[in-house]
Design a protein around this motif. Structure first.
Motif, short mmCIF file in Angstrom:
data_model
loop_
_atom_site.label_atom_id
_atom_site.label_comp_id
_atom_site.label_asym_id
_atom_site.label_seq_id
_atom_site.Cartn_x
_atom_site.Cartn_y
_atom_site.Cartn_z
N ILE A 1 -25.21 33.39 10.16
CA ILE A 1 -24.80 32.32 9.25
C ILE A 1 -24.97 30.99 9.98
CG2 ILE A 1 -22.88 31.35 7.94
CD1 ILE A 1 -21.88 34.29 7.68
N TYR B 1 -21.61 26.91 6.64
CA TYR B 1 -20.87 27.29 5.44
C TYR B 1 -19.99 26.12 5.02
CZ TYR B 1 -16.84 27.83 8.46
OH TYR B 1 -15.82 27.58 9.34
N THR C 1 -17.51 29.18 -1.86
CA THR C 1 -18.03 29.04 -0.50
C THR C 1 -19.54 29.21 -0.55
OG1 THR C 1 -16.01 29.94 0.48
CG2 THR C 1 -17.98 29.96 1.86
N GLU D 1 -13.12 32.35 7.23
CA GLU D 1 -13.91 31.30 7.88
C GLU D 1 -13.98 31.51 9.39
OE1 GLU D 1 -12.31 27.58 6.47
OE2 GLU D 1 -13.72 27.57 4.79
N LEU E 1 -16.83 33.76 9.76
CA LEU E 1 -18.10 33.08 9.49
C LEU E 1 -18.56 32.26 10.69
CD1 LEU E 1 -17.51 31.80 5.83
CD2 LEU E 1 -18.78 33.83 6.55
N LEU F 1 -22.81 29.69 1.75
CA LEU F 1 -23.30 30.07 3.07
C LEU F 1 -24.77 29.70 3.17
CD1 LEU F 1 -22.00 33.75 3.45
CD2 LEU F 1 -20.80 31.64 3.99
N THR G 1 -16.56 25.56 2.24
CA THR G 1 -15.66 26.10 1.23
C THR G 1 -15.01 24.95 0.48
OG1 THR G 1 -15.20 28.04 2.59
CG2 THR G 1 -13.62 27.54 0.85
#
Length: 96
Positions: free
Chosen positions: A87, A90, A7, A78, A81, A9, A92
């Motif tokens: 953040i 992101y 992942t 997630e 996130l 970020l 993944t």
């Protein structure tokens, strides 16, 4: 069965060291609490975006997480996130 994930970020570039460290510790704890193993965190540094802004920022701090986890662990993380204002983005990927 746990799978390997990566992942990336993109974090706000205006975070100082202490809030950034707190954010990373918080994210690491969330992953570990939900059963992630083999966690590696790499700071990829600050990079400028290619001709666009993201939430009014022209650059971001890239942080890479490599870990093994169940798919539901990734989904749970997630969700966290998405609501974290520090953040910007992101992504993944499942690593084969």
């Amino acid at each position: 069965m746990p799978r390997a994930y990566e992942t990336m970020l993109i974090v706000r570039p205006d975070l100082s060291d202490e809030p950034l460290q707190q954010l990373l510790t918080e994210q690491e704890s969330l992953l570990r609490e939900n059963g992630a193993t083999g966690l590696e965190i790499t700071n990829r540094g600050k990079r400028r975006f290619a001709g666009f802004e993201m939430k009014k920022f022209k650059e971001g701090l890239y942080i890479q997480f490599n870990y093994e986890a169940e798919p539901r662990t990734v989904a749970t993380w997630e969700k966290n996130l998405r609501i974290n204002e520090s953040i910007l983005r992101y992504m993944t990927l499942r690593v084969n």
